[in-house]
Design an enzyme around this catalytic site. Structure first.
Site, PDB file in Angstrom:
ATOM      1  N   HIS A  23      26.853  23.911  52.481  1.00  0.00           N
ATOM      2  CA  HIS A  23      27.612  22.749  52.010  1.00  0.00           C
ATOM      3  C   HIS A  23      28.648  22.267  53.033  1.00  0.00           C
ATOM      4  O   HIS A  23      29.820  22.062  52.733  1.00  0.00           O
ATOM      5  CB  HIS A  23      28.183  22.922  50.599  1.00  0.00           C
ATOM      6  CG  HIS A  23      29.073  24.123  50.336  1.00  0.00           C
ATOM      7  ND1 HIS A  23      30.123  24.465  51.120  1.00  0.00           N
ATOM      8  CD2 HIS A  23      29.050  25.028  49.332  1.00  0.00           C
ATOM      9  CE1 HIS A  23      30.732  25.519  50.620  1.00  0.00           C
ATOM     10  NE2 HIS A  23      30.089  25.892  49.543  1.00  0.00           N
ATOM     11  N   HIS A  77      29.455  34.973  39.030  1.00  0.00           N
ATOM     12  CA  HIS A  77      29.840  33.676  39.609  1.00  0.00           C
ATOM     13  C   HIS A  77      28.707  32.667  39.421  1.00  0.00           C
ATOM     14  O   HIS A  77      27.545  32.970  39.687  1.00  0.00           O
ATOM     15  CB  HIS A  77      30.143  33.896  41.090  1.00  0.00           C
ATOM     16  CG  HIS A  77      30.607  32.693  41.832  1.00  0.00           C
ATOM     17  ND1 HIS A  77      31.232  31.615  41.248  1.00  0.00           N
ATOM     18  CD2 HIS A  77      30.548  32.408  43.173  1.00  0.00           C
ATOM     19  CE1 HIS A  77      31.523  30.726  42.179  1.00  0.00           C
ATOM     20  NE2 HIS A  77      31.118  31.176  43.352  1.00  0.00           N
ATOM     21  N   GLU A  79      28.216  29.717  41.021  1.00  0.00           N
ATOM     22  CA  GLU A  79      27.754  28.881  42.144  1.00  0.00           C
ATOM     23  C   GLU A  79      26.303  29.211  42.494  1.00  0.00           C
ATOM     24  O   GLU A  79      25.841  30.351  42.393  1.00  0.00           O
ATOM     25  CB  GLU A  79      28.680  29.039  43.361  1.00  0.00           C
ATOM     26  CG  GLU A  79      28.419  27.931  44.384  1.00  0.00           C
ATOM     27  CD  GLU A  79      29.500  27.788  45.457  1.00  0.00           C
ATOM     28  OE1 GLU A  79      30.419  28.611  45.512  1.00  0.00           O
ATOM     29  OE2 GLU A  79      29.395  26.819  46.238  1.00  0.00           O
ATOM     30  N   ASP A  81      24.414  29.705  44.965  1.00  0.00           N
ATOM     31  CA  ASP A  81      23.897  30.738  45.874  1.00  0.00           C
ATOM     32  C   ASP A  81      23.784  32.094  45.174  1.00  0.00           C
ATOM     33  O   ASP A  81      23.163  33.013  45.711  1.00  0.00           O
ATOM     34  CB  ASP A  81      24.733  30.854  47.155  1.00  0.00           C
ATOM     35  CG  ASP A  81      26.227  30.916  46.914  1.00  0.00           C
ATOM     36  OD1 ASP A  81      26.693  30.338  45.918  1.00  0.00           O
ATOM     37  OD2 ASP A  81      26.927  31.535  47.730  1.00  0.00           O
ATOM     38  N   HIS A 143      36.554  32.005  43.655  1.00  0.00           N
ATOM     39  CA  HIS A 143      37.132  30.747  44.036  1.00  0.00           C
ATOM     40  C   HIS A 143      36.699  29.611  43.121  1.00  0.00           C
ATOM     41  O   HIS A 143      37.004  28.449  43.394  1.00  0.00           O
ATOM     42  CB  HIS A 143      36.763  30.415  45.502  1.00  0.00           C
ATOM     43  CG  HIS A 143      35.286  30.112  45.703  1.00  0.00           C
ATOM     44  ND1 HIS A 143      34.858  28.939  46.256  1.00  0.00           N
ATOM     45  CD2 HIS A 143      34.185  30.792  45.384  1.00  0.00           C
ATOM     46  CE1 HIS A 143      33.540  28.929  46.322  1.00  0.00           C
ATOM     47  NE2 HIS A 143      33.118  30.042  45.792  1.00  0.00           N
ATOM     48  N   ASP A 162      32.342  36.559  45.627  1.00  0.00           N
ATOM     49  CA  ASP A 162      32.521  35.957  46.945  1.00  0.00           C
ATOM     50  C   ASP A 162      33.662  36.601  47.749  1.00  0.00           C
ATOM     51  O   ASP A 162      33.655  36.533  48.988  1.00  0.00           O
ATOM     52  CB  ASP A 162      32.829  34.459  46.798  1.00  0.00           C
ATOM     53  CG  ASP A 162      31.572  33.629  46.638  1.00  0.00           C
ATOM     54  OD1 ASP A 162      30.516  34.026  47.153  1.00  0.00           O
ATOM     55  OD2 ASP A 162      31.657  32.567  45.994  1.00  0.00           O
ATOM     56  N   TYR A 192      34.991  32.899  56.927  1.00  0.00           N
ATOM     57  CA  TYR A 192      34.707  32.754  55.489  1.00  0.00           C
ATOM     58  C   TYR A 192      36.010  32.571  54.713  1.00  0.00           C
ATOM     59  O   TYR A 192      36.142  31.686  53.863  1.00  0.00           O
ATOM     60  CB  TYR A 192      33.953  33.996  55.002  1.00  0.00           C
ATOM     61  CG  TYR A 192      33.433  33.885  53.597  1.00  0.00           C
ATOM     62  CD1 TYR A 192      32.127  33.485  53.356  1.00  0.00           C
ATOM     63  CD2 TYR A 192      34.244  34.170  52.515  1.00  0.00           C
ATOM     64  CE1 TYR A 192      31.646  33.378  52.069  1.00  0.00           C
ATOM     65  CE2 TYR A 192      33.773  34.066  51.224  1.00  0.00           C
ATOM     66  CZ  TYR A 192      32.470  33.669  51.007  1.00  0.00           C
ATOM     67  OH  TYR A 192      32.005  33.558  49.732  1.00  0.00           O
ATOM     68  N   HIS A 225      28.243  38.320  49.814  1.00  0.00           N
ATOM     69  CA  HIS A 225      27.749  37.906  51.134  1.00  0.00           C
ATOM     70  C   HIS A 225      28.187  38.949  52.157  1.00  0.00           C
ATOM     71  O   HIS A 225      29.303  39.471  52.078  1.00  0.00           O
ATOM     72  CB  HIS A 225      28.347  36.563  51.573  1.00  0.00           C
ATOM     73  CG  HIS A 225      28.080  35.422  50.648  1.00  0.00           C
ATOM     74  ND1 HIS A 225      26.854  34.800  50.552  1.00  0.00           N
ATOM     75  CD2 HIS A 225      28.888  34.777  49.773  1.00  0.00           C
ATOM     76  CE1 HIS A 225      26.930  33.820  49.670  1.00  0.00           C
ATOM     77  NE2 HIS A 225      28.147  33.779  49.181  1.00  0.00           N
TER      78      HIS A 225
HETATM   79 FE1  FEO Z   1      31.003  30.627  45.535  1.00  0.00          FE
HETATM   80 FE2  FEO Z   1      28.848  32.526  47.406  1.00  0.00          FE
HETATM   81  O1  FEO Z   1      29.364  31.235  46.135  1.00  0.00           O
END
Ligand code: FEO
Length: 395
Positions: A23, A77, A79, A81, A143, A162, A192, A225
Site C-alpha cells: 500500500h 487483526h 487487515e 494481509d 495499529h 503487526d 516498519y 511479519h
Molecule cells: Fe496491519 Fe500486517 O497488517
C-alpha cells in the site's frame, strides 16, 4: 520443513518474496505473512495470510495436522494481509469458533459479510486449549481499532500481530543470528516502525506500562511479519526508544528541484550541517522513496524541507511527502523550509504552514532565492546549515 517455536507450536505462514509495494510502502526486502498453529487438545490457528497465499499456509499446516482438525481460529487483526485468506481457509477449515476483539468482529463482518462463528474476547480473557492457555490483550490503534495480541501463558510466548514486525522475506525464521544476520533486518524493523507505527508512539508507551501492570514478560515474541524473536529484549528496547521519540544529532535535507536551484541550496545546507560535525543526509524526493526517507526521519533531530514554487504552489513530490509525513505525526524535531522561485515564492510559506500543522519546531522563517542562487546566497545557506546544526543538533 516444520518450524517449531516451542513444543506443539509451529510457524505456518507464507513468504512473499516478490512484493515491493505494500500500500505505497516500498517493501524492498519482500515480506512474510506469519500464521501460527498450536497443536493441543484444541488445535488452534493464529491469524491467516494474505489472499493468494492460503495454499502455501495450508501446505505447511498439512505437514503437521489435517487442516480440517483445526478447532479454533484467532484473528488478531483484520487487515487484509492477515485476514484476506480467511474465506478460502474457511472453505476447508470449519472452526468451532473464531476469536477476535469486539471491534474485530464488527470489522471482519464488514469486510466479509459472513455469519462466521465469532467469539469476542477482551483484555485478560483466557482460553484453555488443553495443556496451553491463551490470554488476549486488546491493543486498539496498534495499529488498527481491532488489533489485539495473544499470549501463550505457559511459554511466555506473545503473538504480537503487526507490532515488532518487519517486512523481510528470508529463509530465516528466528533472530538467532542477529545483529549481523540476516543482513539488513534491523533496518527493516526500523523502517516498519517508522512507516506503520510512528504515529502511535504514545500508545506504545502506554502498552509497555500496561504490560508492566499486568506483570507480563515475554520469553519469545512472534509477530505477523518478519522474524520470530527468541531474544526479544533488543526489539523491545528499540520500540521503547522509538516510541519515546528520542531524536539524535542527525539532520536531513529533503528536497525536490526543477532546474537545480533548490538542489544547490540543499547541497549548501547539507555542507553546513557537516561543517558543524552533525550526521547529515541529503534526500532527493524523486530519487529516494518516501518510505525510506521517513525511516531516517524517525530519529532525526532536524528536517530541512526544500521546494521550488510551481504554479504558485509546492512542487508535487514535496506536497506528497508532506502529506505522508503529517500522517505519521513526527515529533521532537526542529524544522525549516527553503526553496527557489521565479516570479512568485509561495512554496516556503506553504511548507512552513505544513510544518507548523505537524507541531514541529519551526526554527527559521525560511530561506529562499529568486531564480539561481549566487555564490553569496550559497554561502549564506551553508552558514545557515551550520548554525541550525549547532543550535538544534546537540548529541
Ligand atoms: Fe496491519 Fe500486517 O497488517
Amino acid at each position: 520443513m516444520k518450524v517449531e517455536l516451542v513444543p506443539g507450536v509451529y510457524w505456518v505462514g507464507a513468504i512473499d518474496w516478490g512484493i515491493r509495494d505494500f500500500h505505497g510502502y516500498l517493501t524492498d526486502a519482500g515480506s512474510t505473512y506469519n500464521a501460527y498453529l498450536i497443536v493441543d487438545e484444541k488445535i488452534t490457528l493464529i491469524d491467516t495470510v494474505k489472499k493468494g497465499f492460503v495454499p502455501e499456509m495450508m501446505a505447511r499446516i498439512s505437514e503437521i495436522v489435517d487442516p480440517e482438525k483445526i478447532d479454533y481460529i484467532i484473528s488478531n487483526h483484520v487487515e487484509m494481509d492477515h485476514s484476506g485468506g480467511l474465506p478460502e481457509t474457511l472453505q476447508r477449515v470449519k472452526p468451532q469458533k473464531i476469536f477476535c476483539s469486539p471491534r474485530g468482529r464488527i470489522d471482519l463482518t464488514r469486510h466479509f459479510k459472513e455469519d462466521w462463528p465469532f467469539q469476542e474476547v477482551k483484555t485478560g480473557t483466557e482460553l484453555s486449549l488443553g495443556r496451553y492457555t491463551l490470554m488476549f490483550l486488546e491493543t486498539p490503534m496498534l495499529h488498527w481499532p481491532d488489533s489485539m495480541m495473544t499470549l501463550l501463558k505457559e511459554e511466555q510466548l506473545l503473538f504480537s500481530s503487526d507490532a515488532f514486525g518487519a517486512h523481510y522475506a528470508s529463509s530465516e525464521r528466528f533472530d538467532d543470528r542477529l545483529p549481523d544476520h540476516p543482513p539488513g533486518y534491523a533496518h527493516q524493523l526500523k523502517k516498519y516502525y517508522a512507516n506503520i507505527l510512528m504515529p502511535m508512539g504514545t500508545l506504545i508507551t502506554q502498552l509497555f506500562k500496561k504490560i508492566g501492570e499486568l506483570g507480563l514478560s515475554f520469553k519469545m515474541i512472534a509477530p505477523d511479519h518478519g522474524l520470530i524473536y527468541k531474544n526479544p529484549a533488543w526489539v523491545l528496547e528499540a520500540y521503547q526508544k522509538w516510541a519515546a521519540g528520542i531524536a539524535t544529532a542527525k539532520g536531513l535535507v529533503i528536497y525536490d528541484t526543477m532546474w537545480h536551484s533548490t538542489e544547490k541550496l540543499a547541497r549548501a545546507l547539507v555542507e553546513g550541517l557537516m561543517d558543524a560535525g552533525a550526521e547529515a543526509q541529503l534526500h532527493h524526493l524523486r530519487s529516494i522513496h518516501y518510505s525510506d526517507i521517513v525511516t531516517e526521519v524517525l530519529d532525526a533531530g532536524l528536517l530541512c524541507l526544500g521546494s521550488p514554487t510551481l504554479n504558485n504552489n509546492i512542487f508535487p513530490s514535496v506536497g506528497e511527502f508532506l502529506t505522508y509525513l503529517k500522517g505519521l505525526k513526527p515529533k521532537n524535531k526542529a524544522a525549516m523550509a527553503f526553496g527557489s522561485y521565479g516570479w512568485s515564492g509561495q512554496a516556503v510559506s506553504l511548507i512552513n504552514r505544513e510544518l507548523e500543522a505537524m507541531q514541529l519546531r519551526v526554527v527559521h522563517e525560511g530561506f529562499q532565492v529568486r531564480y539561481i542562487p549566487d555564490p553569496e546566497e550559497l554561502d549564506r545557506a551553508r552558514a545557515l546549515g551550520e548554525k541550525l546544526a549547532r543550535e538544534h543538533l546537540r548529541a
